[in-house]
Design an enzyme around this catalytic site. Structure first.
Site, PDB file in Angstrom:
ATOM      1  N   GLU A  93       0.863  -1.100   0.137  1.00  0.00           N
ATOM      2  CA  GLU A  93       0.077  -0.061   0.031  1.00  0.00           C
ATOM      3  C   GLU A  93       0.837   1.251   0.020  1.00  0.00           C
ATOM      4  O   GLU A  93       2.201   0.991   0.436  1.00  0.00           O
ATOM      5  CB  GLU A  93      -0.850   0.102   1.160  1.00  0.00           C
ATOM      6  CG  GLU A  93      -0.433   0.190   2.671  1.00  0.00           C
ATOM      7  CD  GLU A  93      -1.346  -0.288   3.698  1.00  0.00           C
ATOM      8  OE1 GLU A  93      -2.536  -0.683   3.192  1.00  0.00           O
ATOM      9  OE2 GLU A  93      -1.248   0.333   4.689  1.00  0.00           O
TER      10      GLU A  93
ATOM     11  N   ASN B 261       7.220   1.415  15.141  1.00  0.00           N
ATOM     12  CA  ASN B 261       5.890   0.819  14.803  1.00  0.00           C
ATOM     13  C   ASN B 261       5.269   0.562  16.102  1.00  0.00           C
ATOM     14  O   ASN B 261       4.000   0.022  15.960  1.00  0.00           O
ATOM     15  CB  ASN B 261       5.879   0.211  13.655  1.00  0.00           C
ATOM     16  CG  ASN B 261       6.109   0.623  12.269  1.00  0.00           C
ATOM     17  OD1 ASN B 261       5.968   1.774  11.775  1.00  0.00           O
ATOM     18  ND2 ASN B 261       7.025  -0.161  11.694  1.00  0.00           N
TER      19      ASN B 261
ATOM     20  N   GLU C 100      -8.086   1.301  13.673  1.00  0.00           N
ATOM     21  CA  GLU C 100      -7.001   2.094  13.413  1.00  0.00           C
ATOM     22  C   GLU C 100      -6.846   2.848  11.830  1.00  0.00           C
ATOM     23  O   GLU C 100      -7.113   2.275  11.007  1.00  0.00           O
ATOM     24  CB  GLU C 100      -5.626   1.332  13.811  1.00  0.00           C
ATOM     25  CG  GLU C 100      -5.586   0.827  15.001  1.00  0.00           C
ATOM     26  CD  GLU C 100      -4.158   0.120  15.353  1.00  0.00           C
ATOM     27  OE1 GLU C 100      -3.869   0.127  16.497  1.00  0.00           O
ATOM     28  OE2 GLU C 100      -3.483  -0.408  14.378  1.00  0.00           O
TER      29      GLU C 100
ATOM     30  N   GLU D  65      -6.227  -0.923  10.270  1.00  0.00           N
ATOM     31  CA  GLU D  65      -6.628  -2.433  10.600  1.00  0.00           C
ATOM     32  C   GLU D  65      -7.629  -2.244  11.728  1.00  0.00           C
ATOM     33  O   GLU D  65      -7.632  -1.129  12.278  1.00  0.00           O
ATOM     34  CB  GLU D  65      -5.544  -3.365  11.260  1.00  0.00           C
ATOM     35  CG  GLU D  65      -4.786  -2.537  12.412  1.00  0.00           C
ATOM     36  CD  GLU D  65      -3.884  -3.743  13.054  1.00  0.00           C
ATOM     37  OE1 GLU D  65      -3.982  -4.757  12.899  1.00  0.00           O
ATOM     38  OE2 GLU D  65      -2.959  -2.975  13.889  1.00  0.00           O
TER      39      GLU D  65
ATOM     40  N   PHE E 158      17.336   1.386  24.142  1.00  0.00           N
ATOM     41  CA  PHE E 158      16.118   1.149  24.658  1.00  0.00           C
ATOM     42  C   PHE E 158      15.979  -0.592  25.007  1.00  0.00           C
ATOM     43  O   PHE E 158      15.368  -1.309  24.624  1.00  0.00           O
ATOM     44  CB  PHE E 158      14.874   1.340  23.831  1.00  0.00           C
ATOM     45  CG  PHE E 158      14.945   2.847  23.810  1.00  0.00           C
ATOM     46  CD1 PHE E 158      13.916   3.441  24.818  1.00  0.00           C
ATOM     47  CD2 PHE E 158      15.514   3.818  22.805  1.00  0.00           C
ATOM     48  CE1 PHE E 158      13.647   4.857  24.764  1.00  0.00           C
ATOM     49  CE2 PHE E 158      15.165   5.209  22.834  1.00  0.00           C
ATOM     50  CZ  PHE E 158      14.173   5.617  24.078  1.00  0.00           C
TER      51      PHE E 158
HETATM   52  P1  ADP Z   1      -2.196  -1.889  21.182  1.00  0.00           P
HETATM   53  O1  ADP Z   1      -2.531  -1.659  19.643  1.00  0.00           O
HETATM   54  O2  ADP Z   1      -3.322  -2.316  22.001  1.00  0.00           O
HETATM   55  O3  ADP Z   1      -1.755  -0.586  21.582  1.00  0.00           O
HETATM   56  P2  ADP Z   1       0.342  -2.825  20.611  1.00  0.00           P
HETATM   57  O4  ADP Z   1       0.057  -2.577  19.072  1.00  0.00           O
HETATM   58  O5  ADP Z   1       1.478  -1.930  21.076  1.00  0.00           O
HETATM   59  O6  ADP Z   1      -1.076  -2.801  21.393  1.00  0.00           O
HETATM   60  O7  ADP Z   1       0.642  -4.309  20.977  1.00  0.00           O
HETATM   61  C1  ADP Z   1       0.761  -5.282  20.108  1.00  0.00           C
HETATM   62  C2  ADP Z   1       0.544  -6.579  20.418  1.00  0.00           C
HETATM   63  O8  ADP Z   1       0.925  -6.982  21.686  1.00  0.00           O
HETATM   64  C3  ADP Z   1      -1.040  -6.737  20.546  1.00  0.00           C
HETATM   65  O9  ADP Z   1      -1.461  -7.823  20.242  1.00  0.00           O
HETATM   66  C4  ADP Z   1      -1.150  -6.595  22.000  1.00  0.00           C
HETATM   67  O10 ADP Z   1      -2.145  -7.129  22.566  1.00  0.00           O
HETATM   68  C5  ADP Z   1       0.158  -7.090  22.731  1.00  0.00           C
HETATM   69  N1  ADP Z   1       0.394  -6.438  23.716  1.00  0.00           N
HETATM   70  C6  ADP Z   1       0.845  -5.195  23.891  1.00  0.00           C
HETATM   71  N2  ADP Z   1       1.497  -4.747  25.326  1.00  0.00           N
HETATM   72  C7  ADP Z   1       1.105  -5.821  25.927  1.00  0.00           C
HETATM   73  C8  ADP Z   1       1.186  -6.291  27.343  1.00  0.00           C
HETATM   74  N3  ADP Z   1       1.560  -5.455  28.242  1.00  0.00           N
HETATM   75  N4  ADP Z   1       0.728  -7.501  27.663  1.00  0.00           N
HETATM   76  C9  ADP Z   1       0.385  -8.218  26.799  1.00  0.00           C
HETATM   77  N5  ADP Z   1       0.246  -8.196  25.707  1.00  0.00           N
HETATM   78  C10 ADP Z   1       0.582  -6.989  25.192  1.00  0.00           C
HETATM   79  P1  ADP Z   2       0.304  -3.559  13.509  1.00  0.00           P
HETATM   80  O1  ADP Z   2      -0.499  -4.782  13.336  1.00  0.00           O
HETATM   81  O2  ADP Z   2       1.729  -3.874  13.567  1.00  0.00           O
HETATM   82  O3  ADP Z   2      -0.083  -2.565  14.707  1.00  0.00           O
HETATM   83  P2  ADP Z   2      -0.481  -1.498  11.520  1.00  0.00           P
HETATM   84  O4  ADP Z   2      -0.918  -1.620  10.478  1.00  0.00           O
HETATM   85  O5  ADP Z   2      -1.588  -1.024  12.720  1.00  0.00           O
HETATM   86  O6  ADP Z   2       0.389  -2.719  11.960  1.00  0.00           O
HETATM   87  O7  ADP Z   2       0.701  -0.201  11.597  1.00  0.00           O
HETATM   88  C1  ADP Z   2       1.526  -0.256  12.628  1.00  0.00           C
HETATM   89  C2  ADP Z   2       2.039   1.413  12.652  1.00  0.00           C
HETATM   90  O8  ADP Z   2       2.863   1.396  11.150  1.00  0.00           O
HETATM   91  C3  ADP Z   2       1.176   2.273  12.300  1.00  0.00           C
HETATM   92  O9  ADP Z   2       0.630   2.812  13.651  1.00  0.00           O
HETATM   93  C4  ADP Z   2       1.915   3.486  11.421  1.00  0.00           C
HETATM   94  O10 ADP Z   2       2.744   4.251  12.361  1.00  0.00           O
HETATM   95  C5  ADP Z   2       2.700   2.671  10.594  1.00  0.00           C
HETATM   96  N1  ADP Z   2       2.001   2.477   9.350  1.00  0.00           N
HETATM   97  C6  ADP Z   2       1.249   1.504   8.906  1.00  0.00           C
HETATM   98  N2  ADP Z   2       0.794   1.335   7.571  1.00  0.00           N
HETATM   99  C7  ADP Z   2       1.168   2.590   7.125  1.00  0.00           C
HETATM  100  C8  ADP Z   2       1.139   3.501   5.864  1.00  0.00           C
HETATM  101  N3  ADP Z   2       0.585   2.971   4.868  1.00  0.00           N
HETATM  102  N4  ADP Z   2       1.762   4.592   5.698  1.00  0.00           N
HETATM  103  C9  ADP Z   2       2.579   5.079   6.952  1.00  0.00           C
HETATM  104  N5  ADP Z   2       2.582   4.664   8.155  1.00  0.00           N
HETATM  105  C10 ADP Z   2       2.120   3.343   8.350  1.00  0.00           C
HETATM  106 MG    MG Z   3      -1.871  -1.623  14.665  1.00  0.00          MG
END
Ligand code: ADP
Ligand code: ADP
Ligand code: MG
Length: 659
Positions: A200, A235, A275, A288, A348
């Site tokens: 995309e 991300n 999102e 998503e 980190f």
């Molecule tokens: P969210 O989208 O809820 O902010 P993240 O994208 O940061 O969560 O987390 C990615 C994945 O890891 C998700 O499936 C979330 O459920 C899991 N996850 C994140 N933080 C935790 C945690 N503290 N304990 C268990 N699972 C977690």
């Molecule tokens: P995940 O399942 O790992 O959470 P997401 O599709 O939600 O994956 O994307 C995670 C992060 O990546 C987003 O919060 C954004 O910061 C970045 N991202 C995803 N898709 C795009 C896009 N098409 N253009 C710019 N940034 C993106």
């Molecule tokens: Mg996401």
């Protein structure tokens, strides 16, 4: 209503769920692994069931064990929290088949939103704007290059099954695309057992904005406005807030309506999050849908007054939503900081260990009307283990306006003290003090833009220097008094790092300590410090001041927010002598490979006498599921090896020494 709920999770989210159940008069059962026996959630739950060894694959992910625990305890429903089994449609289906309620959406909705390709198609059909790109599966790098030409670079390569920021890569050219496509495919197969990849458009300099939705089993769906989660590292979200500083009412309503339309299209019947990625011009595109409670849900609770866990429980029981869209209003502003066991000073890296000290800010309404909430799953003395997510707490602050919320967060971070392991509190404090963050000019590249060389302590500002001097002289007085031999000396030199400041001490009529610097007098009241305490607290010229202090051989190491300095209090003669000493050289570590973090040695790839080439792997260290590969920085011959596979190591332990 349910009388007993089983929580198939751990840590802070288990604690969070127990709190709501208690308030609703529902009994709780907590399943736990070896590592979590005796945890805070374990102590709080009404009943506990041990389900296996520490690794999640042998405990929290085992559906049989969880169903068995439900049967043994007579629980009627399961709350999966987030992570683990929360987005597993098979688990939700199995519970339904066994007559156990799943506190989350129906399995068909999880399936529909479960992978990024399917959910994007659903979204497009429901009239939701999706990121321009190619909806189909792509098989070969050649095909990917051809399709990318149609989309126009930069292009995002994404694993359909991706999550947690994994399986995502940006390509700026045909060469990037050919290489990145193969890499994402391999990573996806490896991490998710599913190598489907799609493309995309990469939205440049975007913001992450998401809509909280809530549905019931009667076809009602509302949204609870947006959260902005643009402060991300790799991300992954670090700081979130609600509402979003980018939003205006029209955009909010448009985004909310699209999220509700999508939720309705899949008969969504619980709490979930849609999102979006948004341009700075407020254009927005679906990313998503997460079919679970989101980590950052507290900021929404703070601005709406709705308890999302309670709503999930009510909707799983079959209740109708008790409010409609028009009943919901945004009140004030809330920010969440994720406090992680990681070392910001070392890129980190995960930093596990025992939480030797853990002082939390006071929760609830503060004197100035702001509100602090700290969702924590650990207590002082607990161990942050290498088996699970390294999150220690989710610290939230609410206030009527954004800037007041930022200030309230900065103060709450100041009142958070952890020791025994590395943590990111100084980093979070640095962000709260940055003009760009305070102005709300956010983007997902914020951390990369603002910390291009990584995070380092800041030098204290003039204001902080004055406070450090006052704190150090006050602590010096306390020490002198305790020694039983208080000196009558009033003139001192305070060195901030190596910079000398002349100070004179006196007591005013109220017997308060007055610290006189070259151009100002500081009055200290309510001094709260004694040897052994890790915080110095006082009121400095009517302003509360709290700093983290560590005693060193010849003074104090003081940290206030992101600023840190070595502070020494000396007599003028000693200072004069000290000024003439040459600066101590740091030890030469160029011939050593040191462990960058506490963890386990996975392997040591070299033996004494062996010649290694630059870039060759010499050791692998693992902590919290993250492997760190240590490589030789130049050609060298191995002199000795300090550890073997399976050894636990501390940060800075010598792994390999070169000739
Ligand atoms: P969210 O989208 O809820 O902010 P993240 O994208 O940061 O969560 O987390 C990615 C994945 O890891 C998700 O499936 C979330 O459920 C899991 N996850 C994140 N933080 C935790 C945690 N503290 N304990 C268990 N699972 C977690
Ligand atoms: P995940 O399942 O790992 O959470 P997401 O599709 O939600 O994956 O994307 C995670 C992060 O990546 C987003 O919060 C954004 O910061 C970045 N991202 C995803 N898709 C795009 C896009 N098409 N253009 C710019 N940034 C993106
Ligand atoms: Mg996401």
């Amino acid at each position: 209503m349910f009388s007993k709920i089983l929580i198939a999770n751990r840590g802070e989210i288990a604690v969070r769920i127990i709190k709501t159940c208690r308030r609703m008069g529902i009994r709780t059962v907590l399943v736990h692994s070896d590592a979590d026996t005796g945890s805070l959630a374990y102590e709080m739950a009404d009943e506990t069931v041990h389900i296996g060894p520490s690794p999640a694959a042998q405990s929290y992910l085992l559906q049989d064990k969880i169903v068995d625990a439900v049967r043994r305890t007579g629980a009627e429903a399961v709350h999966p929290g987030f992570g683990f089994l929360s987005e597993n449609a098979g688990f939700a289906r199995r519970l339904r088949d066994e007559g156990i309620a799943f506190i989350g959406p129906n399995p068909e909705a999880i399936d529909a939103m479960g992978d990024k390709i399917t959910s994007k198609k659903f979204a497009a059909e429901a009239g939701v704007s999706t990121v321009p790109g190619h909806m189909g599966l792509i098989e070969t790098p050649e095909e990917a290059v051809k399709i990318a030409a149609g989309i126009g670079y930069p292009v995002m390569i994404k694993a359909s099954a991706g999550g947690g920021g994994k399986g995502i890569r940006v390509a700026h050219s045909d060469a990037d695309m050919a290489e990145g496509f193969a890499a994402v495919k391999a990573e996806a197969l490896n991490a998710f057992g599913d190598d489907r990849v799609f493309l995309e458009k990469f939205i440049v300099d975007p913001r992450h904005i998401e809509i909280q939705v809530l549905g019931d089993k009667h076809g009602n769906v509302v949204h609870l406005f947006e959260r902005e989660c643009s402060i991300q590292r790799r991300n992954q979200k670090v700081i979130e807030e609600a509402p979003s500083p980018l939003m205006d009412e029209a955009t909010r309503m448009a985004m909310g309506a699209q999220a509700v339309a999508l939720a309705k299209a899949v008969n969504y019947d619980s709490a979930g999050t849609v999102e979006f990625v948004a341009g700075q011009d407020k254009s927005f595109y679906f990313l998503e849908m997460n079919t679970r409670l989101q980590v950052e849900h507290p900021v929404t609770e703070l601005i709406t007054g709705v308890d999302l866990v309670e709503q999930m429980i009510r909707s799983a029981w079959g209740e109708k939503l008790a409010f409609g869209q028009d009943d919901l209003k945004i009140d004030g502003w809330a920010i969440e900081s994720r406090i992680y066991a990681e070392d910001p000073y070392r890129g980190f890296l995960p930093s596990i260990g025992r939480l030797v000290r853990y002082e939390q800010p006071e929760e609830g309404e503060q004197d100035d009307g702001s509100v602090v909430r700290n969702d924590s799953g650990v207590r002082e003395g607990d161990e942050i283990s290498m088996f699970y997510d390294p999150m220690i707490a989710k610290l939230c602050a609410w206030a009527p306006t954004r800037i007041e919320a930022v200030d309230a967060m900065a103060r709450a971070l100041e009142d958070t003290h952890l020791s025994g392991l590395g943590h990111n509190v100084p980093f979070l404090a640095a962000v709260m003090d940055q003009d760009r963050f305070r102005s709300g000019a956010l983007s997902t590249s914020y951390i990369k833009d603002e910390f291009p060389e990584g995070f380092h302590s800041l030098a204290p500002t003039d204001r902080q220097k004055a406070a450090f001097i006052a704190a150090a002289t006050a602590m010096n007085e306390v020490l002198a008094e305790q020694s039983g031999d208080p000196s009558e000396r009033t003139d001192w030199i305070v060195l901030i790092d190596r910079e000398p400041h002349a100070v004179s001490l006196s007591y005013d009529d109220a017997e308060d300590l007055v610290v006189s610097l070259a151009d100002e007098d500081l009055v200290l009241t309510e001094i709260d410090w004694r040897p052994g305490l890790a915080q110095f607290r006082a009121v400095l010229d009517d302003e509360p001041f709290t700093a983290e202090v560590k005693r060193t051989a010849d003074g104090f190491d003081i940290r206030h927010r992101a600023a840190r300095a070595r502070v020494r209090v000396m007599t003028p003669r000693a200072a004069d002598f000290y000024a003439r000493l040459p600066e101590k050289q740091a030890a030469d570590t160029s011939k050593l490979i040191l462990s960058p973090m506490p963890g386990l040695v996975v392997s040591i790839a070299v033996t004494p006498g062996q010649e290694v080439k630059e870039g060759e792997t010499v050791a692998i260290i693992e902590a919290m599921k993250m492997q760190n590969i240590l490589k030789a920085e130049r050609d060298a011959v191995v002199k000795s090896v300090g550890a073997k596979a399976g050894d636990p190591v501390a940060a800075d332990d010598v792994l390999v020494e070169f000739e």
